[in-house]
Design an enzyme around this catalytic site. Sequence first.
Site, PDB file in Angstrom:
ATOM      1  N   ARG A 157     -10.570  10.416   1.973  1.00 25.02           N
ATOM      2  CA  ARG A 157     -10.429  11.076   3.284  1.00 25.02           C
ATOM      3  C   ARG A 157     -11.608  11.978   3.571  1.00 25.02           C
ATOM      4  O   ARG A 157     -11.922  12.249   4.722  1.00 25.02           O
ATOM      5  CB  ARG A 157      -9.084  11.785   3.352  1.00 25.02           C
ATOM      6  CG  ARG A 157      -7.996  10.714   3.319  1.00 25.02           C
ATOM      7  CD  ARG A 157      -6.596  11.200   3.455  1.00 25.02           C
ATOM      8  NE  ARG A 157      -5.697  10.056   3.319  1.00 25.02           N
ATOM      9  CZ  ARG A 157      -4.396  10.138   3.169  1.00 25.02           C
ATOM     10  NH1 ARG A 157      -3.820  11.327   3.129  1.00 25.02           N
ATOM     11  NH2 ARG A 157      -3.667   9.051   3.051  1.00 25.02           N
ATOM     12  N   GLU A 186       7.124  -6.828   1.429  1.00 29.68           N
ATOM     13  CA  GLU A 186       5.930  -6.656   2.275  1.00 29.68           C
ATOM     14  C   GLU A 186       4.964  -7.831   2.090  1.00 29.68           C
ATOM     15  O   GLU A 186       4.374  -8.330   3.053  1.00 29.68           O
ATOM     16  CB  GLU A 186       5.220  -5.340   1.929  1.00 29.68           C
ATOM     17  CG  GLU A 186       5.952  -4.089   2.389  1.00 29.68           C
ATOM     18  CD  GLU A 186       5.745  -3.794   3.870  1.00 29.68           C
ATOM     19  OE1 GLU A 186       5.126  -4.603   4.578  1.00 29.68           O
ATOM     20  OE2 GLU A 186       6.220  -2.732   4.321  1.00 29.68           O
ATOM     21  N   LYS A 242      -2.341  -1.525  -3.785  1.00 29.07           N
ATOM     22  CA  LYS A 242      -3.188  -0.338  -3.711  1.00 29.07           C
ATOM     23  C   LYS A 242      -2.345   0.914  -3.815  1.00 29.07           C
ATOM     24  O   LYS A 242      -1.341   0.981  -3.118  1.00 29.07           O
ATOM     25  CB  LYS A 242      -3.928  -0.382  -2.372  1.00 29.07           C
ATOM     26  CG  LYS A 242      -4.735   0.823  -2.046  1.00 29.07           C
ATOM     27  CD  LYS A 242      -5.325   0.678  -0.670  1.00 29.07           C
ATOM     28  CE  LYS A 242      -6.057   1.959  -0.342  1.00 29.07           C
ATOM     29  NZ  LYS A 242      -6.395   2.054   1.037  1.00 29.07           N
ATOM     30  N   TYR A 273     -15.452   1.274  -6.492  1.00 27.81           N
ATOM     31  CA  TYR A 273     -16.700   1.959  -6.127  1.00 27.81           C
ATOM     32  C   TYR A 273     -17.759   1.798  -7.213  1.00 27.81           C
ATOM     33  O   TYR A 273     -18.910   2.146  -7.014  1.00 27.81           O
ATOM     34  CB  TYR A 273     -16.409   3.439  -5.839  1.00 27.81           C
ATOM     35  CG  TYR A 273     -15.452   3.603  -4.671  1.00 27.81           C
ATOM     36  CD1 TYR A 273     -15.912   3.526  -3.366  1.00 27.81           C
ATOM     37  CD2 TYR A 273     -14.080   3.764  -4.882  1.00 27.81           C
ATOM     38  CE1 TYR A 273     -15.034   3.629  -2.292  1.00 27.81           C
ATOM     39  CE2 TYR A 273     -13.193   3.876  -3.821  1.00 27.81           C
ATOM     40  CZ  TYR A 273     -13.675   3.801  -2.527  1.00 27.81           C
ATOM     41  OH  TYR A 273     -12.804   3.892  -1.469  1.00 27.81           O
ATOM     42  N   LYS A 329       0.851  -1.184   0.000  1.00 26.21           N
ATOM     43  CA  LYS A 329       0.000   0.000   0.000  1.00 26.21           C
ATOM     44  C   LYS A 329       0.888   1.235   0.000  1.00 26.21           C
ATOM     45  O   LYS A 329       1.695   1.426   0.910  1.00 26.21           O
ATOM     46  CB  LYS A 329      -0.899  -0.012   1.235  1.00 26.21           C
ATOM     47  CG  LYS A 329      -1.738   1.240   1.364  1.00 26.21           C
ATOM     48  CD  LYS A 329      -2.731   1.142   2.494  1.00 26.21           C
ATOM     49  CE  LYS A 329      -3.470   2.453   2.672  1.00 26.21           C
ATOM     50  NZ  LYS A 329      -4.420   2.415   3.786  1.00 26.21           N
ATOM     51  N   ARG A 354       1.139  10.329   5.885  1.00 26.74           N
ATOM     52  CA  ARG A 354       1.284   8.903   6.177  1.00 26.74           C
ATOM     53  C   ARG A 354       2.592   8.322   5.605  1.00 26.74           C
ATOM     54  O   ARG A 354       2.743   7.112   5.508  1.00 26.74           O
ATOM     55  CB  ARG A 354       0.102   8.130   5.603  1.00 26.74           C
ATOM     56  CG  ARG A 354      -1.272   8.602   6.069  1.00 26.74           C
ATOM     57  CD  ARG A 354      -2.278   7.468   5.998  1.00 26.74           C
ATOM     58  NE  ARG A 354      -3.661   7.883   5.902  1.00 26.74           N
ATOM     59  CZ  ARG A 354      -4.379   8.443   6.883  1.00 26.74           C
ATOM     60  NH1 ARG A 354      -3.824   8.708   8.047  1.00 26.74           N
ATOM     61  NH2 ARG A 354      -5.640   8.750   6.684  1.00 26.74           N
TER      62      ARG A 354
HETATM   63  C1  PBG Z   1      -7.021   3.345   5.662  1.00 23.91           C
HETATM   64  C2  PBG Z   1      -7.508   3.308   4.249  1.00 23.91           C
HETATM   65  C3  PBG Z   1      -7.409   4.328   3.288  1.00 23.91           C
HETATM   66  C4  PBG Z   1      -8.011   3.842   2.123  1.00 23.91           C
HETATM   67  C5  PBG Z   1      -8.472   2.568   2.405  1.00 23.91           C
HETATM   68  N1  PBG Z   1      -8.130   2.250   3.715  1.00 23.91           N
HETATM   69  C6  PBG Z   1      -6.882   5.711   3.433  1.00 23.91           C
HETATM   70  C7  PBG Z   1      -5.436   5.899   3.610  1.00 23.91           C
HETATM   71  O1  PBG Z   1      -4.655   4.990   3.739  1.00 23.91           O
HETATM   72  O2  PBG Z   1      -5.015   7.049   3.658  1.00 23.91           O
HETATM   73  C8  PBG Z   1      -8.112   4.591   0.835  1.00 23.91           C
HETATM   74  C9  PBG Z   1      -9.094   4.023  -0.163  1.00 23.91           C
HETATM   75  C10 PBG Z   1      -9.431   4.948  -1.275  1.00 23.91           C
HETATM   76  O3  PBG Z   1      -8.776   5.993  -1.503  1.00 23.91           O
HETATM   77  O4  PBG Z   1     -10.392   4.648  -1.987  1.00 23.91           O
HETATM   78  N2  PBG Z   1      -8.048   2.952   6.554  1.00 23.91           N
END
Ligand code: PBG
Length: 329
Positions: free
Chosen positions: A210, A239, A254, A319, A200, A222
């Site tokens: 967000r 990872e 992701k 989505y 990720k 982050r």
């Molecule tokens: C963290 C999480 C995020 C997303 C999924 N799980 C946000 C992040 O890591 O900042 C993002 C998913 C998206 O942008 O569609 N709980």
Amino acid sequence: MTDARFPVARPRRLRRTAAMRRMVAGTRLHPADLVLPMFVKEGVTEPVPVGSMPGVFQHTRDSLRKAAHEAAEAGVGGLILFGVPAVKDARGSAADDPDGVVQKAVADLRADLGDALTIMTDTCLDEFTDHGHCGVLTPDGEVDNDATLERYASAAVAQARAGSQVIAPSGMMDGQVGAIRAALDADGFSHIPILAYSAKYASAFYGPFREAAECAPQFGDRNAYQQDPAGPIGEALREVRLDLAEGADAVMVKPALPYLDILRQVRDSVDVPVAAYQVSGEYAMVEAAAANGWVDRERIIMESLIAIRRAGADMILTYWATEVARRLS
Ligand code: PBG
């Protein structure tokens, strides 16, 4: 002068009709491959539209049930739930509260849908902390890896007790899969699989999420826990390897479209199912361009999903899951 021998090969022969192209296709999408991410917000009486994600809502418990039912009817393979609690605090207490919004919503959905589609939960703290980070903080304001593991373990158990069928840790803490596995096993949930968000990246493509999950960090970013997009070659595979060694049953890459190279590397290196998350920014860009009439919305959606599948995803979190599932069937 024409040379009668050329072209020797005519790849166009197999592209002449739609039926021919369909017959020789090497990549197919099926509704069951799709997973719908959904948001449920505590304390609202009407679904709240997410401004940066037209068509996506922060659901009430009731509207969530309705939308989940529609996804199941369309044949969508699964859904993954994110919760927005009414009250946030430094430790993200709502994440493992048995009466927390996610736990209640999972119980609702299981009662309605049983096993009609797979009901999964994202396991992280960012939606639940008042500072918006994915873990608890040290006095210096850094995310405390090992203290966070205990919170994740407790949240995962709360989700499993509520009926979640797959635990999906997304916080990128070291050791999170192992900590969650041990906690689930100790609580009688050795049968519940873990879908690890293994590779990720710290991505600007999460921007609209967000807003949807109300989880923008109140300070900093982050970058000290999610992967650097320009990070070491091989980092994603490391990872993934670590997560598998800790007991992950499936792994995720992701975002999706900007990371198809990583997706292909992961697919070629593991023998577990691989998921890819077409994230909020990927969705928002297409919707915005389509709303301006600049692109063909449906074609872009289908082409992007085909590309993600072709790069090696078995499952795609998107989505558009319900819409696309309907189109496919
Ligand atoms: C963290 C999480 C995020 C997303 C999924 N799980 C946000 C992040 O890591 O900042 C993002 C998913 C998206 O942008 O569609 N709980």
